[in-house]
Design a protein around this motif. Structure first.
Motif, PDB file in Angstrom:
ATOM      1  N   THR A 125      13.493  -2.437   4.572  1.00  0.00           N
ATOM      2  CA  THR A 125      12.305  -1.580   4.730  1.00  0.00           C
ATOM      3  C   THR A 125      11.054  -2.449   4.814  1.00  0.00           C
ATOM      4  O   THR A 125      10.201  -2.253   5.678  1.00  0.00           O
ATOM      5  CB  THR A 125      12.208  -0.605   3.543  1.00  0.00           C
ATOM      6  N   CYS A 126      10.967  -3.445   3.921  1.00  0.00           N
ATOM      7  CA  CYS A 126       9.801  -4.361   3.944  1.00  0.00           C
ATOM      8  C   CYS A 126       9.719  -5.055   5.297  1.00  0.00           C
ATOM      9  O   CYS A 126       8.632  -5.167   5.886  1.00  0.00           O
ATOM     10  CB  CYS A 126       9.947  -5.380   2.818  1.00  0.00           C
ATOM     11  N   LEU A 127      10.864  -5.448   5.856  1.00  0.00           N
ATOM     12  CA  LEU A 127      10.876  -6.172   7.136  1.00  0.00           C
ATOM     13  C   LEU A 127      10.371  -5.306   8.286  1.00  0.00           C
ATOM     14  O   LEU A 127       9.832  -5.821   9.273  1.00  0.00           O
ATOM     15  CB  LEU A 127      12.285  -6.702   7.430  1.00  0.00           C
ATOM     16  N   THR A 128      10.484  -3.961   8.160  1.00  0.00           N
ATOM     17  CA  THR A 128       9.972  -3.109   9.255  1.00  0.00           C
ATOM     18  C   THR A 128       8.455  -3.294   9.383  1.00  0.00           C
ATOM     19  O   THR A 128       7.889  -3.176  10.465  1.00  0.00           O
ATOM     20  CB  THR A 128      10.287  -1.617   9.012  1.00  0.00           C
ATOM     21  N   TYR A 129       7.777  -3.616   8.261  1.00  0.00           N
ATOM     22  CA  TYR A 129       6.312  -3.832   8.318  1.00  0.00           C
ATOM     23  C   TYR A 129       5.991  -5.149   9.035  1.00  0.00           C
ATOM     24  O   TYR A 129       4.968  -5.287   9.698  1.00  0.00           O
ATOM     25  CB  TYR A 129       5.726  -3.830   6.906  1.00  0.00           C
ATOM     26  N   PHE A 130       6.892  -6.155   8.888  1.00  0.00           N
ATOM     27  CA  PHE A 130       6.657  -7.427   9.583  1.00  0.00           C
ATOM     28  C   PHE A 130       6.869  -7.272  11.088  1.00  0.00           C
ATOM     29  O   PHE A 130       6.311  -8.011  11.892  1.00  0.00           O
ATOM     30  CB  PHE A 130       7.566  -8.514   8.995  1.00  0.00           C
TER      31      PHE A 130
ATOM     32  N   ASP B  68       0.845  -1.214   0.000  1.00  0.00           N
ATOM     33  CA  ASP B  68       0.000   0.000   0.000  1.00  0.00           C
ATOM     34  C   ASP B  68       0.877   1.260   0.000  1.00  0.00           C
ATOM     35  O   ASP B  68       0.648   2.206  -0.763  1.00  0.00           O
ATOM     36  CB  ASP B  68      -0.883   0.044   1.268  1.00  0.00           C
ATOM     37  N   ASP B  69       1.882   1.254   0.862  1.00  0.00           N
ATOM     38  CA  ASP B  69       2.738   2.455   0.964  1.00  0.00           C
ATOM     39  C   ASP B  69       3.569   2.658  -0.311  1.00  0.00           C
ATOM     40  O   ASP B  69       3.774   3.798  -0.743  1.00  0.00           O
ATOM     41  CB  ASP B  69       3.658   2.355   2.194  1.00  0.00           C
ATOM     42  N   LEU B  70       4.001   1.549  -0.940  1.00  0.00           N
ATOM     43  CA  LEU B  70       4.724   1.687  -2.230  1.00  0.00           C
ATOM     44  C   LEU B  70       3.814   2.364  -3.251  1.00  0.00           C
ATOM     45  O   LEU B  70       4.214   3.273  -3.985  1.00  0.00           O
ATOM     46  CB  LEU B  70       5.134   0.312  -2.781  1.00  0.00           C
ATOM     47  N   LEU B  71       2.522   1.892  -3.260  1.00  0.00           N
ATOM     48  CA  LEU B  71       1.587   2.351  -4.307  1.00  0.00           C
ATOM     49  C   LEU B  71       1.193   3.816  -4.104  1.00  0.00           C
ATOM     50  O   LEU B  71       0.736   4.484  -5.031  1.00  0.00           O
ATOM     51  CB  LEU B  71       0.335   1.455  -4.322  1.00  0.00           C
ATOM     52  N   ARG B  72       1.366   4.328  -2.855  1.00  0.00           N
ATOM     53  CA  ARG B  72       0.996   5.732  -2.606  1.00  0.00           C
ATOM     54  C   ARG B  72       2.078   6.685  -3.131  1.00  0.00           C
ATOM     55  O   ARG B  72       1.891   7.886  -3.156  1.00  0.00           O
ATOM     56  CB  ARG B  72       0.723   5.946  -1.112  1.00  0.00           C
TER      57      ARG B  72
ATOM     58  N   PRO C 299       4.335   7.602   2.611  1.00  0.00           N
ATOM     59  CA  PRO C 299       5.524   7.698   3.483  1.00  0.00           C
ATOM     60  C   PRO C 299       6.825   7.395   2.749  1.00  0.00           C
ATOM     61  O   PRO C 299       7.896   7.801   3.162  1.00  0.00           O
ATOM     62  CB  PRO C 299       5.254   6.658   4.569  1.00  0.00           C
ATOM     63  N   ARG C 300       6.761   6.695   1.586  1.00  0.00           N
ATOM     64  CA  ARG C 300       7.996   6.421   0.849  1.00  0.00           C
ATOM     65  C   ARG C 300       8.474   7.632   0.078  1.00  0.00           C
ATOM     66  O   ARG C 300       9.630   7.697  -0.330  1.00  0.00           O
ATOM     67  CB  ARG C 300       7.820   5.210  -0.083  1.00  0.00           C
ATOM     68  N   ALA C 301       7.540   8.591  -0.156  1.00  0.00           N
ATOM     69  CA  ALA C 301       7.866   9.873  -0.810  1.00  0.00           C
ATOM     70  C   ALA C 301       8.611   9.696  -2.126  1.00  0.00           C
ATOM     71  O   ALA C 301       9.474  10.487  -2.490  1.00  0.00           O
ATOM     72  CB  ALA C 301       8.711  10.723   0.153  1.00  0.00           C
ATOM     73  N   LYS C 302       8.319   8.614  -2.829  1.00  0.00           N
ATOM     74  CA  LYS C 302       8.822   8.476  -4.203  1.00  0.00           C
ATOM     75  C   LYS C 302       7.922   7.492  -4.941  1.00  0.00           C
ATOM     76  O   LYS C 302       7.231   6.663  -4.325  1.00  0.00           O
ATOM     77  CB  LYS C 302      10.279   8.004  -4.229  1.00  0.00           C
TER      78      LYS C 302
END
Ligand code: AHG
Ligand code: MN
Ligand code: MN
Ligand code: MN
Length: 324
Positions: free
Chosen positions: A315-320, A213-217, A222-225
């Motif tokens: 970064t992905c692991l921070t979501y886990f 979701d955050d990648l797609l935003r 929050p990824r700001a890119k």
């Protein structure tokens, strides 16, 4: 350009192991030829059989599997093989020491649409303790002594490691030699690309849903890119893109099928690709543990796969961690 054998010699790869790898490549050249022949070779389309995975076997799944299995066993250098297309381990020379786990044709749903496919291999040694059949292969990915893939694309590439970095060889079809074309593969840390089958989104667990979701935003999130998505439906070519220009590849566990939550197989997809990723400076995890540390329980065991740029996987692991 340097030919394969002198390069492996300079990497101090034992002669018998070079011979096993070369035998795999002889089978790969035959597979590449049949793929380039396409319909003319009469090997497109499906068989009427299903493999132990529950997948309908393509004709080339079966042909590729037979070619690799027979050629490896004929060398007398292989103690046993394990294949996606074989229910059980196939025993070879009892006095030999090499074990080869392989996916004879990866991405085989691409065959009939003339898309990229590949062969993935993972080489282990017979364990010191007495073992038979499946038990021979129940070793962690850290025990691999060589791993790689052949990518049958516009060019036929061998990407492999023996533990001293990742090298790329390109098949020169005129002379039938694999020539060294990239000496050392290193995955750039920064990326704008992710590879996932988005059609499974509603089935993913929460951490993966939140990460994507955050990648797609993009720049509004929050990824700001902004990120770009790629999905080749063939692990070999999605992994090759990540090794070539960075990115993250994931086939995460999903909630569709509680007793089969994962799709990719540990022994002959996740482990060999994880070896390459780590050797190229990347990371490979299930979201909860490093893939190459997993103690296998059977040869067709499946795992959740998240691999690629170390920075992006972290970064992905921070979501886990955030959504345990
Ligand atoms: P195989 O063709 O060896 O069975 O492997 C296919 C795998 C892998 O190559 C790819 O990443 C994934 O299946 C694609 O799955 P979807 O078709 O569900 O996207
Ligand atoms: Mn398959
Ligand atoms: Mn596969
Ligand atoms: Mn396959």
């Amino acid at each position: 350009m340097q030919r394969l054998i002198p390069v492996l010699n300079s990497d101090h790869v034992p002669l018998h192991l070079i011979s096993v790898i070369n035998t795999l490549l002889t089978a790969a050249k035959e597979i590449s030829h049949r793929l380039h022949q396409g319909s003319l070779a009469g090997t497109l389309g499906s068989t009427l059989d299903a493999n132990i995975q529950g997948e309908v076997q393509k004709k080339l799944d079966v042909v590729s599997n037979q070619l690799i299995k027979n050629m490896l066993l004929e060398t007398q250098l292989v103690h046993a093989v394990a294949s996606e297309e074989e229910d059980e381990v196939v025993m070879g020379n009892p006095d030999a020491k090499y074990l080869v786990a392989y996916d004879p044709l990866d991405g085989s749903s691409n065959i009939d649409i003339n898309g990229s496919v590949g062969t993935i291999f993972s080489i282990l040694e017979k364990p010191d303790h007495p073992a038979e059949g499946t038990e021979l292969f129940l070793q962690t990915g850290d025990e691999q002594i060589a791993a790689g893939y052949i990518l049958y694309g516009p060019s036929t590439l061998l990407v492999m490691t023996t533990g001293n970095g990742v090298r790329v060889f390109t098949l020169d079809h005129t002379v039938g030699e694999f020539l060294l074309t990239v000496d050392t593969v290193t995955i750039p840390q920064e990326t704008q690309e992710f590879a996932i089958n988005m059609s499974n989104q509603r089935h993913w667990t929460t951490p993966m849903q939140k990460y994507i979701d955050d990648l797609l935003r993009g720049t509004e999130g929050p990824r700001a890119k902004n990120f770009n998505m790629r999905w080749n439906a063939a692990m070999v070519s999605d992994v090759h893109r990540v090794l070539t220009r960075s990115g993250i590849f994931t086939y995460p566990a999903d909630l569709r099928n509680p007793d089969k939550p994962c799709k990719l197989r540990l022994m002959y997809e996740a482990n060999p690709m994880s070896f390459l990723m780590e050797q190229a400076g990347g990371r490979a995890t299930t979201g909860y543990e490093r893939i190459m540390s997993i103690q296998p329980e059977h040869i067709h065991q499946r795992v959740s796969v998240i691999m690629g740029s170390r920075k992006e996987v972290d970064t992905c692991l921070t979501y886990f961690k955030k959504y345990p």
